[in-house]
Design a protein around this motif. Structure first.
Motif, PDB file in Angstrom:
ATOM      1  N   ASP A   1       1.976  32.171 -22.331  1.00 41.43           N
ATOM      2  CA  ASP A   1       3.190  31.725 -23.001  1.00 41.43           C
ATOM      3  C   ASP A   1       4.041  32.935 -23.352  1.00 41.43           C
ATOM      4  N   VAL A   2       5.322  32.858 -23.038  1.00 40.31           N
ATOM      5  CA  VAL A   2       6.244  33.951 -23.294  1.00 40.31           C
ATOM      6  C   VAL A   2       7.063  33.679 -24.552  1.00 40.31           C
ATOM      7  N   ALA A   3       7.537  32.449 -24.718  1.00 39.69           N
ATOM      8  CA  ALA A   3       8.381  32.115 -25.863  1.00 39.69           C
ATOM      9  C   ALA A   3       8.385  30.609 -26.091  1.00 39.69           C
ATOM     10  N   ILE A   4       8.646  30.237 -27.327  1.00 41.53           N
ATOM     11  CA  ILE A   4       8.938  28.852 -27.665  1.00 41.53           C
ATOM     12  C   ILE A   4      10.361  28.855 -28.193  1.00 41.53           C
ATOM     13  N   VAL A   5      11.224  28.073 -27.563  1.00 49.43           N
ATOM     14  CA  VAL A   5      12.640  28.029 -27.929  1.00 49.43           C
ATOM     15  C   VAL A   5      12.880  26.744 -28.709  1.00 49.43           C
ATOM     16  N   MET A   6      13.348  26.904 -29.980  1.00 45.09           N
ATOM     17  CA  MET A   6      13.572  25.749 -30.841  1.00 45.09           C
ATOM     18  C   MET A   6      14.924  25.880 -31.537  1.00 45.09           C
ATOM     19  N   GLY A   7      15.536  24.766 -31.854  1.00 41.85           N
ATOM     20  CA  GLY A   7      16.724  24.731 -32.698  1.00 41.85           C
ATOM     21  C   GLY A   7      17.988  25.204 -32.025  1.00 41.85           C
ATOM     22  N   GLY A   8      19.107  24.920 -32.674  1.00 40.04           N
ATOM     23  CA  GLY A   8      20.399  25.405 -32.218  1.00 40.04           C
ATOM     24  C   GLY A   8      21.156  24.466 -31.308  1.00 40.04           C
ATOM     25  N   GLY A   9      20.512  23.440 -30.796  1.00 38.84           N
ATOM     26  CA  GLY A   9      21.198  22.484 -29.935  1.00 38.84           C
ATOM     27  C   GLY A   9      21.311  22.883 -28.478  1.00 38.84           C
ATOM     28  N   THR A  10      20.951  24.108 -28.154  1.00 42.27           N
ATOM     29  CA  THR A  10      21.014  24.564 -26.755  1.00 42.27           C
ATOM     30  C   THR A  10      19.645  25.064 -26.295  1.00 42.27           C
ATOM     31  N   GLN A  11      18.592  24.467 -26.840  1.00 47.41           N
ATOM     32  CA  GLN A  11      17.243  24.937 -26.555  1.00 47.41           C
ATOM     33  C   GLN A  11      16.923  24.942 -25.066  1.00 47.41           C
ATOM     34  N   LYS A  12      17.259  23.868 -24.386  1.00 47.70           N
ATOM     35  CA  LYS A  12      16.915  23.769 -22.962  1.00 47.70           C
ATOM     36  C   LYS A  12      17.644  24.845 -22.161  1.00 47.70           C
ATOM     37  N   GLU A  13      18.922  25.030 -22.445  1.00 42.83           N
ATOM     38  CA  GLU A  13      19.715  26.046 -21.730  1.00 42.83           C
ATOM     39  C   GLU A  13      19.201  27.450 -22.056  1.00 42.83           C
ATOM     40  N   ASP A  14      18.858  27.694 -23.331  1.00 40.02           N
ATOM     41  CA  ASP A  14      18.325  29.003 -23.721  1.00 40.02           C
ATOM     42  C   ASP A  14      16.974  29.263 -23.051  1.00 40.02           C
ATOM     43  N   ALA A  15      16.127  28.228 -22.995  1.00 42.67           N
ATOM     44  CA  ALA A  15      14.829  28.371 -22.337  1.00 42.67           C
ATOM     45  C   ALA A  15      15.013  28.679 -20.855  1.00 42.67           C
ATOM     46  N   ARG A  16      15.982  28.024 -20.227  1.00 44.69           N
ATOM     47  CA  ARG A  16      16.263  28.265 -18.802  1.00 44.69           C
ATOM     48  C   ARG A  16      16.701  29.727 -18.589  1.00 44.69           C
ATOM     49  N   LEU A  17      17.562  30.242 -19.487  1.00 40.33           N
ATOM     50  CA  LEU A  17      18.026  31.629 -19.383  1.00 40.33           C
ATOM     51  C   LEU A  17      16.876  32.607 -19.599  1.00 40.33           C
ATOM     52  N   ILE A  18      16.060  32.348 -20.600  1.00 35.02           N
ATOM     53  CA  ILE A  18      14.905  33.222 -20.854  1.00 35.02           C
ATOM     54  C   ILE A  18      13.958  33.210 -19.660  1.00 35.02           C
ATOM     55  N   ALA A  19      13.719  32.036 -19.098  1.00 34.77           N
ATOM     56  CA  ALA A  19      12.832  31.922 -17.939  1.00 34.77           C
ATOM     57  C   ALA A  19      13.360  32.702 -16.735  1.00 34.77           C
ATOM     58  N   ALA A  20      14.673  32.871 -16.649  1.00 32.42           N
ATOM     59  CA  ALA A  20      15.274  33.614 -15.536  1.00 32.42           C
ATOM     60  C   ALA A  20      15.245  35.123 -15.743  1.00 32.42           C
ATOM     61  N   ALA A  21      14.854  35.590 -16.923  1.00 32.93           N
ATOM     62  CA  ALA A  21      14.916  37.017 -17.260  1.00 32.93           C
ATOM     63  C   ALA A  21      14.244  37.937 -16.231  1.00 32.93           C
ATOM     64  N   PRO A  22      13.010  37.676 -15.784  1.00 32.20           N
ATOM     65  CA  PRO A  22      12.408  38.589 -14.804  1.00 32.20           C
ATOM     66  C   PRO A  22      13.190  38.660 -13.491  1.00 32.20           C
ATOM     67  N   ASP A  23      13.729  37.521 -13.059  1.00 34.61           N
ATOM     68  CA  ASP A  23      14.526  37.506 -11.824  1.00 34.61           C
ATOM     69  C   ASP A  23      15.837  38.262 -12.027  1.00 34.61           C
ATOM     70  N   LEU A  24      16.477  38.059 -13.177  1.00 35.43           N
ATOM     71  CA  LEU A  24      17.717  38.782 -13.483  1.00 35.43           C
ATOM     72  C   LEU A  24      17.461  40.283 -13.539  1.00 35.43           C
ATOM     73  N   TYR A  25      16.352  40.674 -14.152  1.00 33.35           N
ATOM     74  CA  TYR A  25      15.976  42.084 -14.231  1.00 33.35           C
ATOM     75  C   TYR A  25      15.816  42.668 -12.831  1.00 33.35           C
ATOM     76  N   ALA A  26      15.066  41.983 -11.989  1.00 35.36           N
ATOM     77  CA  ALA A  26      14.808  42.474 -10.628  1.00 35.36           C
ATOM     78  C   ALA A  26      16.096  42.582  -9.824  1.00 35.36           C
ATOM     79  N   GLN A  27      16.975  41.596  -9.964  1.00 32.28           N
ATOM     80  CA  GLN A  27      18.242  41.636  -9.228  1.00 32.28           C
ATOM     81  C   GLN A  27      19.132  42.773  -9.715  1.00 32.28           C
ATOM     82  N   LEU A  28      19.210  42.976 -11.031  1.00 29.67           N
ATOM     83  CA  LEU A  28      20.009  44.075 -11.566  1.00 29.67           C
ATOM     84  C   LEU A  28      19.457  45.408 -11.094  1.00 29.67           C
ATOM     85  N   GLU A  29      18.146  45.549 -11.119  1.00 27.24           N
ATOM     86  CA  GLU A  29      17.509  46.783 -10.649  1.00 27.24           C
ATOM     87  C   GLU A  29      17.863  47.052  -9.189  1.00 27.24           C
ATOM     88  N   SER A  30      17.829  46.013  -8.367  1.00 24.48           N
ATOM     89  CA  SER A  30      18.147  46.133  -6.943  1.00 24.48           C
ATOM     90  C   SER A  30      19.612  46.499  -6.729  1.00 24.48           C
TER      91      SER A  30
END
Length: 120
Positions: free
Chosen positions: A42-71
């Motif tokens: 488990d990496v994170a639990i995203v709760m509250g704020g009304g945009t939990q699903k969207e925030d979780a989706r962004l957090i889940a993309a972090a390793p891919d975003l990191y790799a693409q930026l590095e490239s």
């Protein structure tokens, strides 16, 4: 480049808020669990704020975003050097390619990667 120390990607998120709420011991929030698809950690639990699903989706993309930026940073670095070398002796070509701005953006990208690795 430094070795990354975060949980290896790819990451995903559990699209079953009921299951996540059991895990985080709350039923007051709609929550999403972000986890590693490789290690199943488990990496994170995203709760509250009304945009939990969207925030979780962004957090889940972090390793891919990191790799693409590095490239992209690596490719831009090589391209900038090649263009600078090619433009030497040709001021009109050098003027078309604003290496100062490109180098500034490359450095910003490198700083973002260093921040993600905990080096800044």
């Amino acid at each position: 480049m430094s070795k990354v120390k975060f949980t290896p990607g790819p990451w995903s998120f559990e699209d079953d808020p009921g299951q996540v709420c059991k895990k985080c011991e709350t039923s007051n929030y709609e929550a999403y669990l972000v986890y590693s698809k490789i290690t199943h950690v488990d990496v994170a639990i995203v709760m509250g704020g009304g945009t939990q699903k969207e925030d979780a989706r962004l957090i889940a993309a972090a390793p891919d975003l990191y790799a693409q930026l590095e490239s992209v940073i690596e490719a831009l670095s090589w391209l900038t050097l090649a263009l600078r070398d090619q433009a030497t002796g040709h001021p009109e070509t050098l003027a078309l390619w604003n290496t100062t701005e490109t180098i500034r953006r490359i450095k910003e990208g490198q700083a973002t990667l260093e921040k993600a690795r905990g080096e800044l």
